[in-house]
Scaffold this motif. Structure first.
Motif, mmCIF file in Angstrom:
data_model
loop_
_atom_site.group_PDB
_atom_site.id
_atom_site.type_symbol
_atom_site.label_atom_id
_atom_site.label_comp_id
_atom_site.label_asym_id
_atom_site.label_seq_id
_atom_site.Cartn_x
_atom_site.Cartn_y
_atom_site.Cartn_z
ATOM 1 N N VAL A 40 12.460 9.331 23.535
ATOM 2 C CA VAL A 40 11.411 8.670 24.310
ATOM 3 C C VAL A 40 10.615 9.677 25.124
ATOM 4 O O VAL A 40 9.416 9.509 25.327
ATOM 5 N N HIS A 41 11.279 10.723 25.622
ATOM 6 C CA HIS A 41 10.584 11.710 26.435
ATOM 7 C C HIS A 41 9.647 12.536 25.577
ATOM 8 O O HIS A 41 9.821 12.652 24.354
ATOM 9 N N ARG A 42 8.631 13.141 26.209
ATOM 10 C CA ARG A 42 7.587 13.874 25.492
ATOM 11 C C ARG A 42 7.621 15.368 25.736
ATOM 12 O O ARG A 42 6.830 16.106 25.158
ATOM 13 N N GLU A 43 8.503 15.830 26.594
ATOM 14 C CA GLU A 43 8.616 17.249 26.858
ATOM 15 C C GLU A 43 10.064 17.679 26.674
ATOM 16 O O GLU A 43 10.979 16.964 27.099
ATOM 17 N N PRO A 44 10.312 18.808 26.029
ATOM 18 C CA PRO A 44 11.682 19.302 25.908
ATOM 19 C C PRO A 44 12.330 19.464 27.281
ATOM 20 O O PRO A 44 11.772 20.104 28.173
#
Length: 440
Positions: A40-44
């Motif tokens: 769901v998250h967009r940044e590592p």
């Protein structure tokens, strides 16, 4: 109670203070994998948050061992040492998985070995309270198999639900709080010393989750990873095994089994309470296994069909989806707790029914877009005004909405930014295009 509160605060403080340095270590160590399709998250975001949680567990056990009343738990029972041994093993497996992505079957074997280590040191189910039958003694093999099964199911249930920022830590904290109230009542009100280890485990588990949550709430700066989710799942299972398999009401009170049950709690509550506190994660686990095997996939294959993913698809925001999952966990856990205190009260049943109806309304809330009447449009937010909605729909270009629906490309790990990695911004992409145009 003061010693339990001190243990909780020390555990939470150590976990909270160590999470920041652990995050920096995870970035340096490269424990920051690329974004997968199901994420769901967009940044590592760095993992290995379980390192701080494990040291919080060690600090809680160390402090409890030096307190006057809680030190008796270590003198009369070997269960805290058994918990620490199993937790160290499962934590080590989780750390390796966060860094090197261990195969699922290897992790399953490690979970069974960790459960076996706890069984060998005395943390096992000795008997079960069965409704209309009474207390049933288990053989050594039966107790071992049941203990290993409960540990593996709980660990994987917590691991499966760890899909949104702050979800797993918050749900386990709620379950631990309900479990603490249940075991503390058995230990303090009825003087049952066998419930003291489970009370201590619930206290330390609450501290681990509360100390990690400030770093893990949306937008998360660090994830607990498998090193954290498997660890708190094992601690939760250890408390459930301790109070279910060690507390024998028939031997603690005089009289018949029926009178004993009415003095203490309903006979099936010690059996059901460990299951109710993980009811939502277990339901998600069962649905995931059925869904994947129905498609011909492996039960361990990852997908985006979990309960929290479905809440996002309905239209809930990230924070609202997490709060709804908190609500259902608290309703089930504290509902079972209230029923164990007074099973004959109709008010408890009515309260659970009313709150369940409220929860269903919250689940379906994005499906409805209520509009205020014209005379009340000045007193409601703009999204509920008819004129504003029509004007915005007319002024929004068709190509803009289509562009918003395009999925954003995953961001590769290895650069720094707000959450430990940098998402490619619009400005950087435009600069790259200019350079490409000038060079060609």
């Amino acid at each position: 109670m003061r010693e339990y509160l001190l243990t909780l605060c020390i555990t939470a403080a150590v976990t909270y203070l160590l999470t920041g340095p652990v995050r920096k270590f995870a970035i340096v160590a490269g424990a920051m994998p690329e974004i997968r399709a199901r994420d769901v998250h967009r940044e590592p975001t760095p993992r290995l948050g379980g390192i701080a949680m494990f040291f919080g567990l060690c600090a809680g056990l160390l402090v409890a061992d030096h307190l006057t009343n809680l030190s008796e738990v270590f003198e009369k029972s070997n269960e805290p040492r058994a918990l620490l041994s199993g937790a160290a093993l499962i934590w080590l497996i989780g750390v390796l998985d966060d860094k090197f992505e261990i195969d699922a079957l290897i992790k399953l074997g490690g979970q069974m070995i960790a459960a076996g280590v706890m069984v060998m040191q005395g943390l096992t189910i000795l008997w079960l309270p069965i409704p209309s039958v009474g207390t049933v003694a288990l053989t050594q093999w039966q107790g071992t198999l049941l203990t290993v099964a409960l540990v593996v199911i709980t660990i994987n249930a917590v691991n499966f639900v760890d899909g949104l920022d702050g979800l797993a830590a918050g749900m386990v904290c709620i379950a631990a709080a309900a479990f603490f109230m249940y075991t503390y009542r058995i230990w303090y009100s009825y003087g049952i010393e066998a419930a003291a280890p489970a009370t201590l485990f619930a206290t330390i588990l609450m501290g681990m989750c509360l100390g990690f949550l400030p770093h893990n709430m949306h937008p998360a700066r660090i994830f607990m990873g498998d090193s954290g989710s498997m660890l708190i799942g094992l601690v939760l299972a250890a408390g459930a095994i301790s109070v279910t398999g060690q507390v024998d009401p028939d031997n603690l009170f005089g009289g018949s089994e029926r009178s004993t049950v009415h003095q203490m709690v309903p006979v099936y509550i010690p059996l059901l309470m460990p299951l109710t506190i993980i009811a939502v994660p277990t339901a998600d686990l069962v649905l995931a296994i059925v869904r994947r095997t129905w498609r011909g996939q492996s039960p361990f294959a990852a997908d985006r069909g979990h309960l929290h993913h479905r809440l996002l698809e309905i239209g809930h925001s990230h924070s609202r989806a997490v709060l709804i999952m908190y609500f259902w966990s608290a309703l089930i856990a504290f509902g079972a707790l209230a029923y164990s205190v007074n099973s004959a009260s109709m008010w408890i049943v009515l309260s659970v029914v009313i709150l369940s109806a409220l929860g269903l309304v919250l689940l379906l809330l994005p499906r409805f877009t209520p509009r205020a009447p014209r005379w009340a449009e000045a007193f409601v937010p703009p999204r509920y005004r008819r004129r504003r909605a029509v004007a915005e729909a007319a002024s929004t270009p068709a190509h803009a909405s289509a562009a918003d629906e395009e999925p954003r490309p995953p961001v590769a790990a290895g650069t720094s930014g707000a959450n430990g990695a940098t998402a490619v911004s619009r400005r950087s992409r435009s600069l790259d295009r200019r350079k490409a145009g000038t060079s060609g």
